[in-house]
Design an enzyme around this catalytic site. Structure first.
Site, PDB file in Angstrom:
ATOM      1  N   ASP A   1       2.635  -4.604   8.252  1.00  0.00           N
ATOM      2  CA  ASP A   1       1.439  -3.782   8.106  1.00  0.00           C
ATOM      3  C   ASP A   1       0.243  -4.724   8.237  1.00  0.00           C
ATOM      4  O   ASP A   1      -0.063  -5.478   7.319  1.00  0.00           O
ATOM      5  CB  ASP A   1       1.496  -3.100   6.735  1.00  0.00           C
TER       6      ASP A   1
ATOM      7  N   LYS B   1     -10.708  -0.571  10.131  1.00  0.00           N
ATOM      8  CA  LYS B   1     -10.836  -1.802   9.338  1.00  0.00           C
ATOM      9  C   LYS B   1     -11.190  -2.984  10.251  1.00  0.00           C
ATOM     10  O   LYS B   1     -11.508  -4.063   9.779  1.00  0.00           O
ATOM     11  CB  LYS B   1      -9.549  -2.078   8.575  1.00  0.00           C
TER      12      LYS B   1
ATOM     13  N   CYS C   1      -4.596   2.362  -3.828  1.00  0.00           N
ATOM     14  CA  CYS C   1      -3.384   2.913  -3.183  1.00  0.00           C
ATOM     15  C   CYS C   1      -2.218   1.947  -3.335  1.00  0.00           C
ATOM     16  O   CYS C   1      -1.427   1.751  -2.395  1.00  0.00           O
ATOM     17  CB  CYS C   1      -3.610   3.237  -1.709  1.00  0.00           C
TER      18      CYS C   1
ATOM     19  N   HIS D   1       0.869  -1.183   0.000  1.00  0.00           N
ATOM     20  CA  HIS D   1       0.000   0.000   0.000  1.00  0.00           C
ATOM     21  C   HIS D   1       0.906   1.234   0.000  1.00  0.00           C
ATOM     22  O   HIS D   1       1.992   1.212   0.568  1.00  0.00           O
ATOM     23  CB  HIS D   1      -0.844  -0.047   1.278  1.00  0.00           C
TER      24      HIS D   1
ATOM     25  N   GLN E   1      -4.970  -5.368   7.031  1.00  0.00           N
ATOM     26  CA  GLN E   1      -5.949  -6.321   6.487  1.00  0.00           C
ATOM     27  C   GLN E   1      -5.878  -7.670   7.201  1.00  0.00           C
ATOM     28  O   GLN E   1      -6.671  -8.564   6.893  1.00  0.00           O
ATOM     29  CB  GLN E   1      -5.711  -6.524   4.981  1.00  0.00           C
TER      30      GLN E   1
HETATM   31  N1  PMP Z   1      -1.986  -0.737   4.639  1.00  0.00           N
HETATM   32  C1  PMP Z   1      -2.958  -1.484   4.101  1.00  0.00           C
HETATM   33  C2  PMP Z   1      -2.645  -2.894   3.692  1.00  0.00           C
HETATM   34  C3  PMP Z   1      -4.221  -0.949   3.937  1.00  0.00           C
HETATM   35  O1  PMP Z   1      -5.200  -1.696   3.405  1.00  0.00           O
HETATM   36  C4  PMP Z   1      -4.465   0.389   4.322  1.00  0.00           C
HETATM   37  C5  PMP Z   1      -5.825   1.022   4.139  1.00  0.00           C
HETATM   38  N2  PMP Z   1      -6.362   0.810   2.861  1.00  0.00           N
HETATM   39  C6  PMP Z   1      -3.422   1.129   4.890  1.00  0.00           C
HETATM   40  C7  PMP Z   1      -2.196   0.534   5.035  1.00  0.00           C
HETATM   41  C8  PMP Z   1      -3.607   2.532   5.360  1.00  0.00           C
HETATM   42  O2  PMP Z   1      -4.508   2.561   6.426  1.00  0.00           O
HETATM   43  P1  PMP Z   1      -5.074   3.943   6.984  1.00  0.00           P
HETATM   44  O3  PMP Z   1      -5.542   4.726   5.780  1.00  0.00           O
HETATM   45  O4  PMP Z   1      -6.207   3.548   7.869  1.00  0.00           O
HETATM   46  O5  PMP Z   1      -3.967   4.616   7.724  1.00  0.00           O
END
Ligand code: PMP
Length: 440
Positions: free
Chosen positions: A235, A261, A398, A158, A238
């Site tokens: 990270d 999430k 993203c 991401h 998910q």
């Molecule tokens: N890492 C992953 C794998 C994600 O799916 C996301 C959110 N789509 C993020 C980081 C970023 O999370 P946040 O926008 O809640 O900070």
């Protein structure tokens, strides 16, 4: 004397208890603890979980990987916290503030138990995974790395696990290397083992890909990172909503996730780090609540985690996350995992039956299915599905470097949650059938 009660200082009852009962326990080879060992109510069986979510109704919400809908229990906890229980934390001499401080610190203990941390003092509350990664990039990498050092990421990350490292690498004169994917779209750990060198000081990888659903063999990745003395950040955005996570057994050094999430509030999240790493890290931001003593001659800082939590915190975010963890554990992560695994299997079996649908990700994707329809832009898929009451995500998610490596600009993505059921898959498949007829 500062008037704040800071976590980890031993001042105030809220800071004195250890980990939640059952936080340190037996885990399986993947680092997952048996669900029965978590504190919290026993799992509920056979109930219609959709009814727990006022935002769901008969909507086919397949965008949980972007953000999860909230159960009534979380909404109620937030309303209670902003209503009759509301007061600030760490400052008040009056009872409601003291109670709120206890609740805020109880949330920290709950999180510690949830992910197997050794102590609540290893839990830093942040705005989300993005801020957690930026904090590590600034306060750990920014201090520990020097020109010529290397950071190892993967092709599927991401943007929030790419850009903070690029920013700090550019500042320090460090370099970024990228682990490729296997043919079935996992992070290629054989390639990682071949490319890592002692110049690599940090590896930062998604535990579960937000596009492909691929699950990382964290333990092996950690072993490879540690074999050259590198630290590893996972990270977990998910992963925490769909599988049991234990940072001790995963053997990582940093772990981040976002509350929203995990069926909790937005604008809140968690950074876990090994205590010796947190101890050695300088503050992220300066201000109230992160200090020990302040004078114009010299200011000293609070111990972790307070050192990293400048300003009035997102009090209600912490209480909402606590309620979300209670909810998730009342259902049981094993049950959530089973629900999502079943729905992924149904989707992966049904979609390729439709002409020109191409799936991405491995067969055993966790809760997430990305696909394209040849000749149809994913935004058009999303728009037509919306007319059918089906909400999916369409775009680059993203993860533009991943899109480039897959040879697409965008994908359509269906992602499941605790409230998902077979009717969602049926509606998705029906809707995709209509898309192909319109564009066929
Ligand atoms: N890492 C992953 C794998 C994600 O799916 C996301 C959110 N789509 C993020 C980081 C970023 O999370 P946040 O926008 O809640 O900070």
């Amino acid at each position: 004397m500062d008037d704040q009660i800071l976590p980890g200082t031993g001042r105030g009852t809220a800071t004195q208890s250890g980990v939640v009962e059952g936080a340190l326990h037996e885990r399986d080879a993947m680092g997952h603890a048996p669900s029965t060992s978590f504190a919290g109510p026993p799992p509920r069986a056979g109930e219609d979980l959709r009814r727990d979510f006022p935002g769901i109704g008969d909507w086919h919400y397949l965008d949980t990987a972007a953000t999860a809908q909230k159960p009534q229990a979380v909404i109620d906890a937030i309303a209670q916290a902003y209503g009759p229980d509301y007061a600030t934390v760490h400052r008040g001499v009056y009872k409601r503030s003291a109670d709120m401080t206890l609740a805020y610190e109880a949330a920290r203990r709950r999180v510690a138990g949830f992910i197997g941390a050794g102590s609540e003092n290893e839990i830093v509350f942040v705005r989300g995974a993005t801020e957690g990664i930026n904090l590590v990039a600034t306060c750990w990498a920014g201090e520990q790395l020097k020109a010529g050092d290397r950071i190892l990421l993967s092709q599927l990350e991401h943007h929030s696990n790419i850009v903070p490292w690029q920013m700090i690498a550019e500042k320090l004169g460090a370099h970024i290397d990228v682990i490729p994917l296997t043919e079935d779209h996992r992070i290629d750990l054989d390639a990682m083992a071949a490319m890592i060198t002692p110049a690599h000081k940090l590896v930062s990888l998604a535990h579960v890909s937000n596009v492909l659903g691929s699950v990382l063999d964290c333990r092996r990745a950690a072993d490879i990172a540690h074999s050259v003395g590198a630290k590893i950040l996972l990270d977990g955005c998910q992963a925490v909503p769909r599988m049991r996570v234990d940072v001790q057994v995963l053997d990582c050094d940093f772990y981040v996730f976002s509350a929203h999430k995990l069926y909790g509030p937005t604008g809140f999240g968690v950074l876990w780090a090994r205590p010796e790493l947190l101890e050695a890290m300088p503050p992220y931001q300066g201000g109230g609540a992160m200090i020990d003593r302040v004078s114009f001659e010299k200011t000293t800082y609070a111990p972790p985690p307070g050192r990293f939590e400048a300003g009035t915190p997102h009090i209600v975010g912490a209480l909402g996350l606590h309620a979300a963890i209670d909810y998730v554990e009342s259902v049981g992560l094993d049950r959530i995992h089973a629900i999502e695994t079943d729905l992924v299997a149904q989707t992966r079996a049904a979609l390729p039956q439709i002409n020109s649908v191409r799936l991405f990700g491995p067969e055993d994707s966790a809760g997430i299915v990305s696909f394209v329809i040849e000749g149809v832009h994913p935004h058009d898929i999303g728009t037509i599905l919306d007319e059918e009451g089906v909400a999916i995500r369409a775009g680059h998610h993203c993860a533009q470097p991943l899109m480039a490596s897959l040879g697409v600009d965008a994908t359509a993505r269906a992602s499941f949650g605790v409230y998902s059921d077979a009717s969602d898959v049926e509606a998705l498949v029906r809707g995709i059938g209509r898309v192909t007829r319109i564009f066929g």
